[in-house]
Design a protein around this motif. Sequence first.
Motif, PDB file in Angstrom:
ATOM      1  N   ARG A 251       0.878  -1.159   0.000  1.00 33.56           N
ATOM      2  CA  ARG A 251       0.000   0.000   0.000  1.00 33.56           C
ATOM      3  C   ARG A 251       0.916   1.209   0.000  1.00 33.56           C
ATOM      4  O   ARG A 251       1.884   1.245   0.745  1.00 33.56           O
ATOM      5  CB  ARG A 251      -0.832   0.013   1.279  1.00 33.56           C
ATOM      6  CG  ARG A 251      -2.290   0.243   1.038  1.00 33.56           C
ATOM      7  CD  ARG A 251      -2.977   0.523   2.339  1.00 33.56           C
ATOM      8  NE  ARG A 251      -3.773  -0.622   2.752  1.00 33.56           N
ATOM      9  CZ  ARG A 251      -4.374  -0.690   3.911  1.00 33.56           C
ATOM     10  NH1 ARG A 251      -4.244   0.274   4.798  1.00 33.56           N
ATOM     11  NH2 ARG A 251      -5.100  -1.725   4.219  1.00 33.56           N
ATOM     12  N   LEU A 252       0.629   2.186  -0.828  1.00 30.18           N
ATOM     13  CA  LEU A 252       1.440   3.395  -0.909  1.00 30.18           C
ATOM     14  C   LEU A 252       0.689   4.549  -0.255  1.00 30.18           C
ATOM     15  O   LEU A 252      -0.436   4.866  -0.655  1.00 30.18           O
ATOM     16  CB  LEU A 252       1.745   3.727  -2.371  1.00 30.18           C
ATOM     17  CG  LEU A 252       2.399   2.596  -3.164  1.00 30.18           C
ATOM     18  CD1 LEU A 252       2.462   2.949  -4.632  1.00 30.18           C
ATOM     19  CD2 LEU A 252       3.778   2.309  -2.629  1.00 30.18           C
ATOM     20  N   HIS A 253       1.293   5.153   0.755  1.00 24.35           N
ATOM     21  CA  HIS A 253       0.664   6.259   1.480  1.00 24.35           C
ATOM     22  C   HIS A 253       1.381   7.559   1.125  1.00 24.35           C
ATOM     23  O   HIS A 253       2.601   7.628   1.159  1.00 24.35           O
ATOM     24  CB  HIS A 253       0.759   6.032   3.001  1.00 24.35           C
ATOM     25  CG  HIS A 253       0.004   4.842   3.469  1.00 24.35           C
ATOM     26  ND1 HIS A 253      -1.304   4.923   3.896  1.00 24.35           N
ATOM     27  CD2 HIS A 253       0.348   3.542   3.584  1.00 24.35           C
ATOM     28  CE1 HIS A 253      -1.724   3.713   4.249  1.00 24.35           C
ATOM     29  NE2 HIS A 253      -0.736   2.867   4.072  1.00 24.35           N
TER      30      HIS A 253
ATOM     31  N   GLU B   9      -1.631  13.009   0.784  1.00 22.49           N
ATOM     32  CA  GLU B   9      -2.964  13.281   0.255  1.00 22.49           C
ATOM     33  C   GLU B   9      -3.859  12.061   0.125  1.00 22.49           C
ATOM     34  O   GLU B   9      -5.077  12.177   0.154  1.00 22.49           O
ATOM     35  CB  GLU B   9      -2.872  13.932  -1.140  1.00 22.49           C
ATOM     36  CG  GLU B   9      -2.287  15.321  -1.140  1.00 22.49           C
ATOM     37  CD  GLU B   9      -0.764  15.318  -1.115  1.00 22.49           C
ATOM     38  OE1 GLU B   9      -0.172  14.328  -1.574  1.00 22.49           O
ATOM     39  OE2 GLU B   9      -0.179  16.279  -0.616  1.00 22.49           O
ATOM     40  N   ASN B  10      -3.277  10.855  -0.066  1.00 21.33           N
ATOM     41  CA  ASN B  10      -4.103   9.704  -0.397  1.00 21.33           C
ATOM     42  C   ASN B  10      -3.376   8.406  -0.063  1.00 21.33           C
ATOM     43  O   ASN B  10      -2.200   8.408   0.269  1.00 21.33           O
ATOM     44  CB  ASN B  10      -4.455   9.730  -1.889  1.00 21.33           C
ATOM     45  CG  ASN B  10      -5.787   9.079  -2.188  1.00 21.33           C
ATOM     46  OD1 ASN B  10      -6.332   8.340  -1.374  1.00 21.33           O
ATOM     47  ND2 ASN B  10      -6.322   9.346  -3.361  1.00 21.33           N
ATOM     48  N   THR B  11      -4.098   7.314  -0.203  1.00 25.46           N
ATOM     49  CA  THR B  11      -3.534   5.976  -0.066  1.00 25.46           C
ATOM     50  C   THR B  11      -3.849   5.213  -1.336  1.00 25.46           C
ATOM     51  O   THR B  11      -4.980   5.235  -1.814  1.00 25.46           O
ATOM     52  CB  THR B  11      -4.142   5.235   1.147  1.00 25.46           C
ATOM     53  OG1 THR B  11      -3.878   5.999   2.322  1.00 25.46           O
ATOM     54  CG2 THR B  11      -3.554   3.857   1.300  1.00 25.46           C
TER      55      THR B  11
ATOM     56  N   LEU C 270      -2.084   1.992 -10.327  1.00 21.76           N
ATOM     57  CA  LEU C 270      -2.496   2.051  -8.929  1.00 21.76           C
ATOM     58  C   LEU C 270      -4.000   2.306  -8.844  1.00 21.76           C
ATOM     59  O   LEU C 270      -4.610   2.796  -9.793  1.00 21.76           O
ATOM     60  CB  LEU C 270      -1.746   3.164  -8.202  1.00 21.76           C
ATOM     61  CG  LEU C 270      -0.224   3.070  -8.221  1.00 21.76           C
ATOM     62  CD1 LEU C 270       0.385   4.283  -7.529  1.00 21.76           C
ATOM     63  CD2 LEU C 270       0.268   1.787  -7.601  1.00 21.76           C
ATOM     64  N   VAL C 271      -4.570   1.955  -7.699  1.00 20.27           N
ATOM     65  CA  VAL C 271      -5.990   2.223  -7.451  1.00 20.27           C
ATOM     66  C   VAL C 271      -6.127   2.977  -6.139  1.00 20.27           C
ATOM     67  O   VAL C 271      -5.240   2.923  -5.281  1.00 20.27           O
ATOM     68  CB  VAL C 271      -6.825   0.923  -7.402  1.00 20.27           C
ATOM     69  CG1 VAL C 271      -6.837   0.225  -8.742  1.00 20.27           C
ATOM     70  CG2 VAL C 271      -6.342  -0.010  -6.316  1.00 20.27           C
ATOM     71  N   TRP C 272      -7.241   3.681  -5.993  1.00 19.87           N
ATOM     72  CA  TRP C 272      -7.545   4.357  -4.743  1.00 19.87           C
ATOM     73  C   TRP C 272      -9.052   4.361  -4.554  1.00 19.87           C
ATOM     74  O   TRP C 272      -9.781   3.896  -5.417  1.00 19.87           O
ATOM     75  CB  TRP C 272      -6.930   5.761  -4.704  1.00 19.87           C
ATOM     76  CG  TRP C 272      -7.362   6.717  -5.771  1.00 19.87           C
ATOM     77  CD1 TRP C 272      -6.939   6.739  -7.067  1.00 19.87           C
ATOM     78  CD2 TRP C 272      -8.271   7.800  -5.640  1.00 19.87           C
ATOM     79  NE1 TRP C 272      -7.538   7.760  -7.748  1.00 19.87           N
ATOM     80  CE2 TRP C 272      -8.352   8.440  -6.887  1.00 19.87           C
ATOM     81  CE3 TRP C 272      -9.025   8.301  -4.585  1.00 19.87           C
ATOM     82  CZ2 TRP C 272      -9.168   9.542  -7.113  1.00 19.87           C
ATOM     83  CZ3 TRP C 272      -9.826   9.403  -4.814  1.00 19.87           C
ATOM     84  CH2 TRP C 272      -9.883  10.015  -6.060  1.00 19.87           C
ATOM     85  N   ALA C 273      -9.525   4.854  -3.420  1.00 22.04           N
ATOM     86  CA  ALA C 273     -10.955   4.851  -3.086  1.00 22.04           C
ATOM     87  C   ALA C 273     -11.522   3.433  -3.149  1.00 22.04           C
ATOM     88  O   ALA C 273     -12.576   3.200  -3.707  1.00 22.04           O
ATOM     89  CB  ALA C 273     -11.737   5.798  -3.992  1.00 22.04           C
ATOM     90  N   GLY C 274     -10.786   2.488  -2.558  1.00 14.20           N
ATOM     91  CA  GLY C 274     -11.265   1.107  -2.542  1.00 14.20           C
ATOM     92  C   GLY C 274     -11.333   0.485  -3.917  1.00 14.20           C
ATOM     93  O   GLY C 274     -12.178  -0.346  -4.186  1.00 14.20           O
ATOM     94  N   ALA C 275     -10.450   0.901  -4.820  1.00 22.42           N
ATOM     95  CA  ALA C 275     -10.355   0.404  -6.206  1.00 22.42           C
ATOM     96  C   ALA C 275     -11.468   0.958  -7.088  1.00 22.42           C
ATOM     97  O   ALA C 275     -11.680   0.478  -8.182  1.00 22.42           O
ATOM     98  CB  ALA C 275     -10.314  -1.117  -6.276  1.00 22.42           C
TER      99      ALA C 275
END
Length: 140
Positions: free
Chosen positions: A85-87, A90-92, A116-121
């Motif tokens: 996981r990349l933190h 601003e985001n994860t 990469l994905v964010w917001a739960g993919a």
Amino acid sequence: MTQTKISRRELLKGAAGASCLALAGIPAPAEAPLGAAPSPHPSRILPLTSTSEVFIPPRGASFMKFSYDFPEPAVEWAGLRFSFRLHTFENTYGLDPESIEVVDTPQGLELNCTQLVWAGAQMKAPGSLRARFGQGGGAV
């Protein structure tokens, strides 16, 4: 007789699956005994999430978690599971399971991810990650 502890989630998933199979008249598949190591996904990538194989809500001291399942695809190597996981400030970000490639190398294993994905993919972001795994001197 030894007792094996399983999470409530695993118990409910098993009961729901058995009920569906029974109602549909489908025989249940043979499964590995409890406590056995899970078999890897055919592509070697385990389709795990942030709540896979953990107790929800957590027991004892814990840290803040997402309010949704965050994808955490993992790879098994040398008897261990690795996920990333990349933190940022601003985001994860997580790894997009469809953009991961796992390659055996003479030194060990290499994992490459090109998206990469964010917001739960729910959202995708440009980015990449390369991880190299090796063993030496009794350490991974």
